[in-house]
Design an enzyme around this catalytic site. Structure first.
Site, short mmCIF file in Angstrom:
data_model
loop_
_atom_site.label_atom_id
_atom_site.label_comp_id
_atom_site.label_asym_id
_atom_site.label_seq_id
_atom_site.Cartn_x
_atom_site.Cartn_y
_atom_site.Cartn_z
N LYS A 1 5.64 5.29 -8.85
CA LYS A 1 5.81 5.95 -7.56
C LYS A 1 6.83 5.16 -6.75
CE LYS A 1 3.91 9.51 -5.46
NZ LYS A 1 3.18 10.66 -6.02
N ASP B 1 7.82 14.01 -3.44
CA ASP B 1 6.47 13.86 -2.89
C ASP B 1 6.66 14.20 -1.41
OD1 ASP B 1 3.66 12.66 -3.79
OD2 ASP B 1 4.01 11.87 -1.79
#
Ligand code: GLU
Length: 460
Positions: free
Chosen positions: A114, A154
Site C-alpha cells: 500500500k 484508493d
C-alpha cells in the site's frame, strides 16, 4: 508486535487478525504458525520519500510519499495508493497488512502493499493534481514494476490520477507495462475495474443473505444503509438497486444524506449526480440544498448515517473509510433490525463494533443472528479485478464486461465459501451460533501466505 504503540491503526489491524488466530484451534494444530505470524507482521520494505511540486500560484509545496512493500510471497506487491491528509505510516501499514490477506483470499497471485501521500486533492486544480502526480511518480517509479509492485487507486486516487502517474512512469522508464491497475479502458484498463469493489461487496453480501435464509432471500426488498459516496459506495448502491434493494443513505467526510421517510430509495440518476460532483472533488452538502434533493433527503452535517436513518435497516455496507462504525453505532444498527454487515471500506468497523457484531452470531430461537463480513473478504473484488487487469496486460488481451463480471462473481463466491468453510474447520462455536466470517477469512488468508513463506524459507 506490541512494541509499536505509536502505530494505532496498524496495531488495531494486527490485533484483530492475531486475536482471531489465537481464539481458533489453528495454533493448537500448528504451533509453528506463531513464528509465521511474527514474520508476516513486519513489512519486507518501507519506502518513504519527499514530493515537491508547484501550486498554481507558483509556490513550492512539499508532501510525504510512501510505499509499504509488505509481503511478496504470493506475487508482486499489490495494493492501492491513498492521497489524503490523514495518510501516515501507521495507516499505510494497516492497509498493507490487510491487503496481504485480502489478496490471498482472491485466489490470484498477488502480494500485499500500500502507498500514498498526505497530499489533499480537495480544493486543488486539475493542473495541481497533475503536477503532484508527476512529482510523486518521479520517485516511486524507481521502486515499482509490473513484476515487482503494482499500485492502483484508493481514497483520493481515481482513473485520472492513475493516468498521470502511468504517463510519468512510461516517460522515465521508457516502458509500457501493466505497472498500475485501474487504468483507462483504451490504454490497458480492465472493464468492470471501476465497478469491481462496489459490485463485489454486493455479490459477497448476496451469498451471506442466501446462505442465511436457505436460499429464500436476496437483496430484493431489503433496505440498505451505505456510507461513503466515492467509487465503492456509488457502485455498491447501483448494484443494490439493480438487484431490487433500496439504498437509504450515502455520506462523505462532511456529513450524511439519508432518506426523509421510511419508504423509497436513492435512484440511479441521483447516484449519477453525486458521482458527477465527486469527480469535481466537491461535497454532497452542495447538493443537499438543491430543491430535488432537499425535498427527499435530510442532510446531517458532521454525521455518519448509521444512527440517522428512519425505519428499518436490513443491510449495512460501510464504504467510506476505516473505523467508521463505532460500538454504539453497531448496537444501533442491530436495534434497527440489521442482520448483514459487509465492509466496502478497509477496517470499516472498530474493534468494539466487531465484538458486538460477533457476539450476536447466536442463531438460537429468539436471538437476532448477525452476519458480519470484514473488508478483507467483502471488498476483495476491487483488487481481484486489478489482478485480472494484470493478467490481461501480460497476455495483451482485453476481456469483455461479461467475462470480467463472471470471473468477479466466481471470486466473491469462493471468498465467501472459503471463509465459511475455514471458520467451520478451525472455530467451534456453541450450538446454534453462526460461523465467524472474520475468523474464517483471517485464517484462510493467513495460512495461504504462511505456507508460501515457509516454502520460500522466510520462516522455519
Ligand atoms: N485500494 C483497493 C483495496 O483496498 C484496491 C487495490 C488494488 O486494486 O490494487 O483493495
Amino acid at each position: 508486535m506490541s512494541n509499536l504503540p505509536f502505530e494505532p491503526e496498524f496495531e488495531q489491524a494486527y490485533k484483530e487478525l492475531a486475536s482471531t488466530l489465537e481464539n481458533s484451534t489453528l495454533f493448537q494444530k500448528k504451533p509453528e504458525y506463531r513464528k509465521a505470524l511474527q514474520v508476516v507482521s513486519v513489512p519486507e520494505r518501507v519506502i518513504q520519500f519527499r514530493v515537491v511540486w508547484e501550486d498554481d500560484k507558483g509556490q513550492v509545496q512539499i508532501n510525504r510519499g510512501y510505499r509499504v512493500q509488505f509481503n511478496s510471497a504470493l506475487g508482486p506487491y499489490k495494493g492501492g495508493l491513498r492521497f489524503h491528509p490523514s495518510v501516515n505510516l501507521s495507516i499505510l501499514k494497516f492497509l498493507g497488512f490487510e491487503q496481504i490477506f485480502k489478496n490471498a483470499l482472491t485466489g490470484l497471485n498477488m502480494g500485499g502493499g500500500k502507498g500514498g501521500s498526505d497530499f489533499d486533492p480537495k480544493g486543488k486544480s486539475d493542473n495541481e493534481i497533475r503536477r503532484f502526480c508527476v512529482s510523486f511518480m518521479s520517485e516511486l517509479c524507481k521502486h515499482i514494476g509490473a513484476d515487482t509492485d503494482v499500485p492502483a487507486g484508493d481514497i483520493g486516487v481515481t482513473g485520472r490520477e492513475v493516468g498521470f502517474m502511468f504517463g510519468q512512469y512510461k516517460k522515465i522508464r521508457n516502458q509500457w507495462e501493466g505497472v498500475l491497475t485501474g487504468k483507462g479502458g483504451s490504454w490497458g484498463g480492465s472493464l468492470i475495474r471501476p465497478e469491481a469493489t462496489g459490485y463485489g461487496v454486493v455479490y459477497y453480501t448476496e451469498h451471506m443473505i442466501k446462505h442465511a435464509s436457505g436460499g429464500k432471500e436476496s437483496f430484493a426488498g431489503k433496505r440498505v444503509a451505505i456510507s461513503g459516496s466515492g467509487n465503492v459506495a456509488q457502485y455498491a448502491a447501483l448494484k443494490v438497486i439493480e438487484l431490487g434493494g433500496s439504498v437509504v443513505s450515502l455520506s462523505d467526510s462532511q456529513g450524511a444524506l439519508v432518506l426523509k421517510g421510511e419508504e423509497g430509495s436513492f435512484t440511479p440518476e441521483e447516484i449519477d449526480t453525486i458521482a458527477a460532483i465527486k469527480v469535481e472533488r466537491k461535497q454532497i452538502s452542495e447538493l443537499a440544498t438543491q430543491a430535488a434533493f432537499a425535498s427527499k433527503f435530510k442532510y446531517i452535517p458532521g454525521a455518519r448515517p448509521w444512527t440517522n436513518i428512519a425505519g428499518r435497516i436490513d443491510v449495512a455496507l460501510p464504504s467510506a473509510t476505516q473505523n467508521e462504525v463505532s460500538g454504539d453505532e453497531a448496537k444501533a444498527l442491530i436495534a434497527a433490525g440489521c442482520k448483514f454487515i459487509a465492509e466496502g471500506s478497509n477496517m470499516g468497523s472498530t474493534q468494539e463494533a466487531i465484538d458486538i457484531f460477533e457476539a450476536h452470531r447466536d442463531a438460537n430461537p429468539g436471538a437476532a443472528a448477525i452476519w458480519y463480513a470484514p473488508g478483507k473478504a467483502a471488498n476483495a473484488g476491487g483488487v481481484a479485478v486489478s489482478g485480472l487487469e494484470m493478467a490481461q496486460n501480460s497476455a495483451r488481451v482485453n476481456w469483455t464486461r461479461e467475462e470480467v463480471d463472471s470471473r468477479l462473481k466466481n471470486i466473491m463466491e469462493d471468498c465467501f465459501n472459503n471463509g465459511l468453510a475455514t471458520a467451520k474447520e478451525y472455530v467451534t462455536p456453541a450450538e446454534g451460533v453462526l460461523p465467524s466470517l472474520v475468523a474464517g477469512s483471517n485464517i484462510a488468508g493467513f495460512t495461504k501466505v504462511a505456507e508460501a513463506m515457509k516454502d520460500h524459507g522466510d520462516w522455519w
